[in-house]
Design a protein around this motif. Structure first.
Motif, PDB file in Angstrom:
ATOM      1  N   GLY A  99      43.050  55.062  23.518  1.00  6.32           N
ATOM      2  CA  GLY A  99      41.606  54.611  23.216  1.00  6.32           C
ATOM      3  C   GLY A  99      41.185  53.225  22.154  1.00  6.32           C
ATOM      4  N   VAL A 100      41.668  51.939  22.775  1.00  7.19           N
ATOM      5  CA  VAL A 100      41.859  51.309  22.104  1.00  7.19           C
ATOM      6  C   VAL A 100      41.194  49.724  23.311  1.00  7.19           C
ATOM      7  N   PRO A 101      39.890  49.086  22.696  1.00  4.81           N
ATOM      8  CA  PRO A 101      39.937  48.391  23.360  1.00  4.81           C
ATOM      9  C   PRO A 101      40.943  47.131  24.047  1.00  4.81           C
ATOM     10  N   ILE A 102      40.894  46.991  25.412  1.00  2.00           N
ATOM     11  CA  ILE A 102      41.403  46.065  26.058  1.00  2.00           C
ATOM     12  C   ILE A 102      40.080  44.263  26.658  1.00  2.00           C
ATOM     13  N   ILE A 103      41.015  43.738  26.160  1.00  2.00           N
ATOM     14  CA  ILE A 103      40.718  42.143  26.245  1.00  2.00           C
ATOM     15  C   ILE A 103      41.704  41.975  27.221  1.00  2.00           C
ATOM     16  N   LEU A 104      41.127  41.947  29.268  1.00  2.00           N
ATOM     17  CA  LEU A 104      41.578  41.131  30.177  1.00  2.00           C
ATOM     18  C   LEU A 104      41.762  39.511  30.319  1.00  2.00           C
ATOM     19  N   VAL A 105      42.750  39.154  30.504  1.00  2.00           N
ATOM     20  CA  VAL A 105      42.354  37.805  30.885  1.00  2.00           C
ATOM     21  C   VAL A 105      43.292  37.743  32.047  1.00  2.00           C
ATOM     22  N   PRO A 106      43.213  37.925  33.274  1.00  3.42           N
ATOM     23  CA  PRO A 106      43.858  37.430  33.894  1.00  3.42           C
ATOM     24  C   PRO A 106      43.963  36.475  34.199  1.00  3.42           C
ATOM     25  N   ARG A 107      45.434  36.608  35.097  1.00  6.37           N
ATOM     26  CA  ARG A 107      46.308  35.837  36.201  1.00  6.37           C
ATOM     27  C   ARG A 107      45.779  34.378  36.784  1.00  6.37           C
ATOM     28  N   ARG A 108      45.932  32.852  36.775  1.00  4.15           N
ATOM     29  CA  ARG A 108      45.094  32.477  38.093  1.00  4.15           C
ATOM     30  C   ARG A 108      46.063  31.897  38.792  1.00  4.15           C
ATOM     31  N   LEU A 109      45.624  32.028  40.271  1.00  7.30           N
ATOM     32  CA  LEU A 109      45.766  31.370  41.200  1.00  7.30           C
ATOM     33  C   LEU A 109      46.480  29.700  41.624  1.00  7.30           C
ATOM     34  N   ASP A 110      45.278  29.961  41.398  1.00  8.43           N
ATOM     35  CA  ASP A 110      44.858  27.999  41.336  1.00  8.43           C
ATOM     36  C   ASP A 110      44.879  27.499  39.958  1.00  8.43           C
ATOM     37  N   LEU A 111      45.997  28.668  39.059  1.00  7.48           N
ATOM     38  CA  LEU A 111      46.240  27.629  37.881  1.00  7.48           C
ATOM     39  C   LEU A 111      47.553  28.149  37.653  1.00  7.48           C
ATOM     40  N   GLY A 112      48.237  28.145  38.851  1.00  4.14           N
ATOM     41  CA  GLY A 112      49.904  29.108  39.745  1.00  4.14           C
ATOM     42  C   GLY A 112      50.630  30.084  38.623  1.00  4.14           C
ATOM     43  N   GLU A 113      49.857  30.739  38.321  1.00  2.00           N
ATOM     44  CA  GLU A 113      50.023  32.019  36.974  1.00  2.00           C
ATOM     45  C   GLU A 113      50.413  33.204  38.185  1.00  2.00           C
ATOM     46  N   HIS A 114      49.981  32.802  39.671  1.00  2.00           N
ATOM     47  CA  HIS A 114      50.607  34.362  40.002  1.00  2.00           C
ATOM     48  C   HIS A 114      50.415  34.257  41.670  1.00  2.00           C
ATOM     49  N   ASN A 115      50.714  34.740  42.007  1.00  2.00           N
ATOM     50  CA  ASN A 115      51.051  34.388  43.984  1.00  2.00           C
ATOM     51  C   ASN A 115      49.140  34.867  44.257  1.00  2.00           C
ATOM     52  N   THR A 116      48.317  35.918  43.735  1.00  2.00           N
ATOM     53  CA  THR A 116      47.283  36.253  44.379  1.00  2.00           C
ATOM     54  C   THR A 116      46.471  36.021  43.636  1.00  2.00           C
ATOM     55  N   ALA A 121      40.073  40.100  40.458  1.00  2.00           N
ATOM     56  CA  ALA A 121      39.339  40.948  41.248  1.00  2.00           C
ATOM     57  C   ALA A 121      39.938  42.337  40.333  1.00  2.00           C
ATOM     58  N   THR A 122      40.727  42.832  39.745  1.00  2.00           N
ATOM     59  CA  THR A 122      41.086  43.987  39.076  1.00  2.00           C
ATOM     60  C   THR A 122      39.954  43.514  37.855  1.00  2.00           C
ATOM     61  N   ALA A 123      40.316  42.464  36.863  1.00  2.00           N
ATOM     62  CA  ALA A 123      38.897  42.624  36.275  1.00  2.00           C
ATOM     63  C   ALA A 123      38.109  42.687  36.503  1.00  2.00           C
ATOM     64  N   ARG A 124      37.252  41.825  37.523  1.00  2.00           N
ATOM     65  CA  ARG A 124      35.997  42.269  37.672  1.00  2.00           C
ATOM     66  C   ARG A 124      35.782  43.738  38.278  1.00  2.00           C
ATOM     67  N   TRP A 125      36.425  44.127  38.500  1.00  2.00           N
ATOM     68  CA  TRP A 125      36.920  45.808  38.968  1.00  2.00           C
ATOM     69  C   TRP A 125      36.507  46.596  37.380  1.00  2.00           C
TER      70      TRP A 125
END
Length: 184
Positions: A99-116, A121-125
């Motif tokens: 029950g703790v608020p969470i802040i999502l900072v998604p890794r980004r493909l265009d910055l080379g932080e992940h492979n997709t 998409a998860t953060a927006r969802w």
């Protein structure tokens, strides 16, 4: 074999509530760690703690450890007023269960932080869910933390079973599906 993990800074566990920052267990996330460190500098005396994983950025304004064992992770999330995390489902589920608020900072493909871009998409969802905040611009992490601190945790913590209404809808759907004979 690596030696024991030791937190950087004056100690692993304090006594008050804190902002807990976690990169997950698979990839480094220097952009988020740097943004959280800058927020920690501006938001003192609020306590921050970061689980760094393989990130190379060394925080100057918050305590940190490369890895945490299960009991350390549980203790820190139990003290957290806000969790800041990559958009991994393990972190989301942990925050919701507590029950703790969470802040999502998604890794980004265009910055080379992940492979997709699945974390975007998860953060927006999840972004419109109570207690979930999305920070797409790391320069705004401090104000996103302030917004999360200003709200109370979102109602009931997530339970380990689905709501009865969902289970009933699923049952209805499954039982209404056409029956097929087994293949031979």
């Amino acid at each position: 074999m690596a030696g024991p993990r030791r937190p950087q800074g004056p100690g692993l566990l304090g006594v008050g509530a804190l902002i807990f920052v976690t990169v997950g267990s698979l990839y480094p996330f220097d952009r988020m760690i740097r943004a959280a460190d800058e927020a920690a500098a501006r938001m003192a005396p609020l306590e921050f703690f970061a689980q760094l994983g393989d990130s190379t950025y060394k925080p100057q304004h918050m305590k940190s450890a490369r890895l945490l064992d299960r009991s350390e992770f549980k203790a820190l999330t139990g003290r957290a007023r806000v969790i800041v995390a990559h958009a991994g489902m393990g972190s989301v589920i942990t925050a919701m269960e507590l029950g703790v608020p969470i802040i999502l900072v998604p890794r980004r493909l265009d910055l080379g932080e992940h492979n997709t871009d699945h974390q975007l998409a998860t953060a927006r969802w999840l972004g419109d869910r109570p207690g979930v905040h999305v920070c797409l611009d790391e320069t705004r992490l401090g104000e996103t933390i302030e917004a999360a601190l200003a709200e109370t945790a979102s109602g009931e913590p997530l339970t380990r079973s689905a709501p009865d209404a969902f289970i009933q809808r699923l049952r209805t759907h499954v039982w209404s599906a056409p029956r097929r004979s087994p293949r031979r």
